[in-house]
Design an enzyme around this catalytic site. Structure first.
Site, PDB file in Angstrom:
ATOM      1  CD  GLU A 115      -2.942  -1.256   2.263  1.00 23.52           C
ATOM      2  OE1 GLU A 115      -2.977  -0.345   3.106  1.00 23.52           O
ATOM      3  OE2 GLU A 115      -3.635  -2.279   2.346  1.00 23.52           O
ATOM      4  NE  ARG A 290      -4.485   5.031   2.776  1.00 26.32           N
ATOM      5  CZ  ARG A 290      -4.959   4.159   3.615  1.00 26.32           C
ATOM      6  NH1 ARG A 290      -5.594   4.539   4.688  1.00 26.32           N
ATOM      7  NH2 ARG A 290      -4.821   2.890   3.393  1.00 26.32           N
ATOM      8  CG  HIS A 351      -9.939   5.594   5.544  1.00 29.62           C
ATOM      9  ND1 HIS A 351     -10.854   4.576   5.385  1.00 29.62           N
ATOM     10  CD2 HIS A 351      -8.723   4.998   5.727  1.00 29.62           C
ATOM     11  CE1 HIS A 351     -10.223   3.403   5.466  1.00 29.62           C
ATOM     12  NE2 HIS A 351      -8.942   3.634   5.689  1.00 29.62           N
TER      13      HIS A 351
END
Ligand code: SIN
Length: 570
Positions: A115, A290, A351
């Protein structure tokens, strides 16, 4: 009637269940959870758990990746603790039977996903439903344990705090707040119960519902943050809200996450015309941190005027996609999108809350006997931005730390005389029928979530933050003045908490006059080295908690002596 346990655990996700299983070896445990026991953020976690188990990996690399993501605000000793004890906690899960995926060619080895921000493949996963697999195994073990009782549809209203102080003349020698339990709303039974415990664990998860668009389930309303703040605990770094770059954009897909693991397996972000755009924003392209990917998507959408961007994995083998992402494949197919053939529409959504209730190495808060574990805590691991898939690991590590600390106290707890805790158990005469003001709750819920999305979202400005603070003050005033007559119910209690958490996020965001990690303010686009500190917030002595809940809850919560919001080294 009072309920008495050694441990009171609030929340039934990975943090609460892991703690409960470990603590049940030394005492009795009550788990209270406000909906059904499996309705937790853990249950929706797709990607997995980051830990150093691969041959090409090392603790040092995982530490460095975590520190890089955290953008200067991680606490290095906490990062070391989590990374280095991580593999032991993974072993705990394996012993309980969590079915992490193995490599097809060598089942001795784990299949490790990748990720954003990770320099190695290190994400253990159970296909794309890791959280569900973990939750199921932990809950099965909890249900077999005779020392643990689970109370579903029970919601904590407030903590029971006892204020201790010892004076010599006019000098305060000793001052400490001690948590003794909680007042709990039995949602189905319309009753308030008094729970008394030696240690109280807040494991209430995040606050994604404070935003209009979120990957979080409905339960993520920041309850633990609001409860802890009202009790006088310190909170920190609430300005660092992580927006996940890719949630499914479809009118029928409420809160459906498209795991970052999809990009980890080679998916690319493209615009409506099919052009890949991440190379414009970062050398790591689709696997940049992110915050960078979410801001890039935000910029693309604002520049093009499009409602979404697209994620394309259709160049990969279709059997591989179905096997690796069965949940995402099926969900999209049910909405008419075949991800083996077509790009899927995505947008960023709130999130993960990187800030939370300040804790030490044992998960203990600034109030004695009160612990916070998991997303509601601010341990110092994430700093200004969480590295993907570090959070389930953090929850397990701190559940272990807290259980170890509690175990050493249990003997003394059993041998001491405790002051009587006021029993405020009561039957409520709750009928919403005939109450035409319930609309106030629904309206304010919606208003707060839109306000936060538009004014306190991925990209912030001084003006929007100042306006947001005014709006939220207005709403909190309305809640105080116009809602006390509405009968106590879980929507109202959540709204009170949500409004408070929204205000705290805004106040922290205003305090941070720079852009760092997840906090990006166009009026302060650079980093300011003098701001290399946590933003700490705690209850202002002048602030009264005026609740519509008909009980006085925080017993004489102590008034902190210094200012309510400050930059502080913890
Ligand atoms: C994801 O699967 O993309 C979410 C993982 C995480 O937030 O850690």
């Amino acid at each position: 009637m009072k309920n008495q346990f050694d441990y009171l655990v609030v929340g039934s996700g990975i943090a609460g269940l892991t703690f409960a299983l470990k603590a049940a070896k030394s005492g009795s445990v009550a788990i209270v959870t406000k909906k059904s026991k499996l309705e937790t953020s853990t249950n929706y976690a797709q990607g997995g758990i980051a830990s150093v188990v691969g041959d090409d990996d090392s603790f040092q690399l995982h530490v460095e990746d975590t520190l890089n993501a955290g953008d200067g605000l991680c606490h290095p000793e906490i990062v070391e603790l989590v990374v280095k004890t991580g593999p032991e906690r993974i072993r705990d899960l394996l012993e309980l039977g969590v079915p992490f995926n193995r490599r097809h060619e060598n089942p001795e080895l784990f299949h490790l996903g990748r990720e954003g921000g990770h320099s190695r493949n290190r994400i253990l996963h159970a296909q794309d439903m890791t959280g569900q697999a973990v939750e199921k195994v932990l809950m099965a073990a909890v249900e077999e344990d005779p020392n643990i009782v689970v109370f579903e549809n029970h919601m904590v209203l407030d903590l029971i705090i006892q204020h201790h102080s010892m004076k010599s003349g006019s000098v305060d020698l000793y001052q400490q707040d001690i948590c003794r339990g909680a007042y709990v709303l039995d949602i189905d039974g319309d009753q308030i119960h008094t729970f008394v415990a030696n240690a109280i664990l807040l494991c209430t998860g995040g606050a994604g519902k404070v935003y209009l668009y979120t990957s979080n389930p409905d339960v993520a309303t920041g309850d633990g943050l609001a409860i802890a703040y009202r009790a006088g605990a310190k909170l920190a770094n609430l300005e660092f809200v992580q927006f996940h770059p890719t949630c499914l954009y479809h009118p029928l897909a409420k809160n459906f996450l498209i795991s970052e693991a999809v990009r980890g397996e080679g998916a690319r972000l493209i615009d409506k015309k099919g052009r890949a755009f991440m190379a414009k924003y970062h050398p790591l392209k689709d696997l940049a941190f992110r915050d960078i990917v979410a801001r890039a998507i935000d910029t693309e959408m604002k520049t093009s005027g499009d409602d979404c961007v697209f994620l394309d994995i259709s160049h990969k083998d279709s059997d591989f996609i179905k096997d690796r992402f069965p949940n995402i494949y099926q969900k999209c197919l049910s909405l008419g999108i075949d991800i083996t053939k077509d790009p899927l529409p995505v947008v960023p959504a709130a999130h993960y809350m990187c800030g939370g209730i300040v804790t030490n190495l044992s998960g203990r808060t600034t109030i004695q006997n009160l612990y916070a574990i998991g997303e509601c805590a601010c341990t110092g691991l994430h700093g200004a931005n969480r590295l993907a898939s570090n959070s389930l690991l953090e929850a397990m590590v701190f559940a272990h730390q807290a259980a170890n600390e509690c175990k050493t106290h249990i003997g003394s707890w059993h041998n001491r005389m405790l002051p009587e805790v006021p029993d405020r158990s009561a039957k409520l005469s709750n009928s919403h029928e005939g109450n035409n003001e319930m609309v106030l709750i629904a309206h304010n819920w919606d208003f707060i979530r839109r306000l936060m999305w538009n004014y306190v979202g991925i990209v912030r400005t001084d003006k929007r933050l100042a306006l947001a603070l005014n709006h939220i003050a207005q709403i909190r005033m309305e809640i105080r003045e116009h809602m006390p007559k509405i009968p106590v119910n879980s929507d109202l209690v959540e709204l009170q908490g949500l409004a408070l958490v929204a205000e705290l996020i805004i106040r922290c965001a205003i305090q941070r006059q720079e852009s760092r990690g997840l906090h990006f303010n166009v009026d302060h686009p650079g980093k300011d080295e003098s701001s290399l500190r946590d933003t700490v917030v705690f209850k202002n002595p002048a602030e009264e908690f005026l609740s519509s809940v008909p009980i006085k809850t925080s017993e004489q919560a102590s008034a902190p002596q210094s200012s309510a919001l400050s930059f502080q080294h913890r």
